[in-house]
Design a protein around this motif. Structure first.
Motif, mmCIF file in Angstrom:
data_model
loop_
_atom_site.group_PDB
_atom_site.id
_atom_site.type_symbol
_atom_site.label_atom_id
_atom_site.label_comp_id
_atom_site.label_asym_id
_atom_site.label_seq_id
_atom_site.Cartn_x
_atom_site.Cartn_y
_atom_site.Cartn_z
ATOM 1 N N ASN A 107 38.499 146.443 -15.013
ATOM 2 C CA ASN A 107 37.435 146.108 -14.059
ATOM 3 C C ASN A 107 37.859 146.427 -12.626
ATOM 4 O O ASN A 107 37.364 145.822 -11.676
ATOM 5 N N GLN B 33 39.698 142.664 -6.254
ATOM 6 C CA GLN B 33 38.826 142.492 -7.425
ATOM 7 C C GLN B 33 39.195 141.190 -8.147
ATOM 8 O O GLN B 33 39.975 141.209 -9.108
ATOM 9 N N SER C 42 37.645 139.541 -10.219
ATOM 10 C CA SER C 42 37.267 139.490 -11.637
ATOM 11 C C SER C 42 38.022 140.513 -12.478
ATOM 12 O O SER C 42 37.497 141.032 -13.463
ATOM 13 N N ARG D 36 29.362 143.027 -18.076
ATOM 14 C CA ARG D 36 30.448 142.457 -17.264
ATOM 15 C C ARG D 36 30.264 140.949 -17.116
ATOM 16 O O ARG D 36 31.221 140.196 -17.117
ATOM 17 N N ARG E 235 32.828 138.070 -18.177
ATOM 18 C CA ARG E 235 33.346 137.084 -17.212
ATOM 19 C C ARG E 235 33.148 135.670 -17.760
ATOM 20 O O ARG E 235 34.041 134.834 -17.721
#
Ligand code: NAP
Length: 466
Positions: free
Chosen positions: A84, A423, A425, A456, A460
């Motif tokens: 990601n 990032q 995540s 995504r 998550r």
């Protein structure tokens, strides 16, 4: 004096961009070497394995078991995965230059080639690559729509991707349940009204790009009769002479498989799959609803320049009624900002994996490529092992001659901090291992091999809960 690079005190720090087979095989070779190497692998997607997850057909589960090899590589303490995380967006190329001694791009071929014919962009005319990404649950393609109320579908091209697409269109709902196809695609394909699937080869049976096991599978479909017009299964004089002169048994078998299909009587299965040869689409026409309704194809003959046997239009045309078109005429690499690109070939120019300056043809220190972005979209998963070994060998040779980048902060902790800041995540390999277990558990509940997470957000949330 500069400390020696590639030792325990000063490990060689390598960034691999892309986590498909090409990236993993480079990492494997580097990590096995005597040089002390630390590899960080980046992928813009939250899950690893590239085309093994998003390209290999969902009914080819055995092929996907290669991920066990990648798991072993990822368990090496000198390996980290940053999923990601998009290079060029979350992390700039210049950041990588500051952080690593070497950067290897293994980004594959992310787009498709076009047929270049009028009507190609009509509604219901699609790239096969998009359909493949959709049914495999690629997060960027899950919202694509394919009109499966269509009864007649043309797949242009006779490579292994075309075979995959045709086979998936012909699979029965029961067969699809045994695959790891994305849930949204399973639902849509269950309600498919497709009856007639054509695969169109512009050259003859001898030149078909598919491999024999894949061709054979087309004759074993539970829900579709296979058909090849007898006159198109026959070899033209040029191909017959070529086959006579060849000692390649695989070629002989391929022709036999196709000619056997031509002799089969229909068994009354609900669908029919027709392989056509020596035909090229030359135009797509819309019906009243504005979407594809007709494909004009031209009959070809083969000509040879001594090296390659090419198709040449004869001027004879035929109108094929089709409501849905997938062009499967090859993938194409995508330009990466700041890195040279060969527009015509769709690859990064390189010499045995070393990225080269297009003006001087000299290697750019510290920059490497592997896989489809290096050699073009050809070969099977295993082809990337040899390819990755070649690139990794060049990388190790360049350490010996100190032809590397000069990073200002090649500190693994600093890199980790930077990536997490840019990032939040990001997905680590440990996260992926948890996701993998969750997908398998969801599969068990549904009586399927795996039920993939396809967005995504879902990923998550699943990671936050697990
Ligand atoms: P491919 O093997 O290169 O096949 C492309 C096909 O498109 C060929 O039949 C080609 O015909 C045809 N084509 C190209 N331009 C055309 C045009 N303008 N009009 C009509 N036809 C045209 O590519 P692919 O199927 O995308 O596969 C990519 C790679 O992945 C291959 O190496 C493949 O073996 C591999 N793969 C393997 C598997 C597996 O092992 N099961 C599964 C999927 C993919 P010509 O030959 O005449 O150029």
């Amino acid at each position: 004096m500069k400390p020696e690079l590639g030792t325990e005190e000063h490990p060689l720090r390598v960034a691999v961009v892309g986590s498909g087979p090409a990236g993993f095989y480079v990492a494997e070779h580097l990590l096995k070497s005597d040089v002390h190497v630390e590899v960080d692998m980046f992928d813009r997607l939250p899950t690893p394995f590239g085309l093994v997850r998003f390209g290999v057909a969902p009914d080819h589960l055995k092929i996907k078991s290669v991920t066990r090899v990648f798991d072993r590589i990822a368990k090496n303490p000198a390996f980290r995965f940053y999923g990601n995380v998009e290079i060029g967006n979350d992390i700039r190329l210049d950041d990588l230059r500051d952080l690593y001694h070497q950067i290897c791009f293994a980004t594959g071929a992310q787009t498709d080639r076009q047929m270049g014919i009028p009507g190609e962009d009509l509604p219901r005319s699609h790239a096969a690559t998009e359909f493949v990404a959709w049914y495999n649950g690629h997060p960027d393609y899950r919202d694509c729509e394919f009109d499966l109320s269509a009864e007649r579908v043309a797949v242009v091209g006779v490579g292994n991707v075309a075979v995959d697409v045709a086979r998936i269109l012909c699979r029965t709902p029961e067969e699809l349940l045994e695959t790891d196809i994305a849930e949204h695609a399973l639902e849509a394909l269950k309600n498919s009204r497709v009856r007639e699937v054509y695969m169109l080869g512009r050259r003859g049976p001898l030149q078909a790009a598919f491999t024999n096991p894949e061709a054979r599978e087309l004759g074993e479909l539970k829900g579709a009769d296979i058909h090849v017009p007898a006159e198109e299964a026959r070899l033209d004089p040029l191909s017959a002479a070529e086959l006579d002169a060849s000692e390649d048994d695989t070629l002989r078998k391929k022709v036999e498989i196709i000619q056997d299909f031509a002799e089969r009587e229909p068994e009354g299965k609900p669908r029919r799959l027709t392989l056509r040869f020596l035909v090229s689409p030359i135009e797509l026409f819309a019906g009243e609803d504005g979407g594809v309704r007709t494909m004009r194809i031209e009959k070809n003959e083969l000509v040879s320049d001594g090296e390659r046997t090419s198709p040449r239009g004869t001027g004879r045309t035929e109108d094929l009624p089709v409501d849905l078109v997938f062009r499967s005429v090859g993938y194409r690499g995508v330009h990466i900002d700041g890195i040279p690109f060969h527009e015509r070939w769709g690859v990064i120019p390189n010499e045995a994996g070393r990225v080269t300056d297009p003006d001087t043809a000299k290697p750019l220190p510290g920059m490497y490529v592997s896989g489809w972005i290096k050699r073009g979209p050809s070969g099977v998963i295993g082809t990337n092992k040899k390819d990755g070994t070649e690139t990794a060998t060049a990388m190790l040779e360049d350490v010996a001659t100190s032809s590397v980048l000069a990073p200002t902060s090649p500190d693994p902790a600093a890199i980790d901090t930077l990536v997490r800041a840019r990032q939040p995540s990001l997905v680590t390999y440990e996260d992926w291992t948890r996701l993998d277990a969750l997908e398998l558990a969801r599969g068990e509940v549904a009586g399927r091999p795996r039920v993939k997470f396809t967005s995504r957000v879902e990923i998550r949330e699943a990671l936050a809960e697990a």
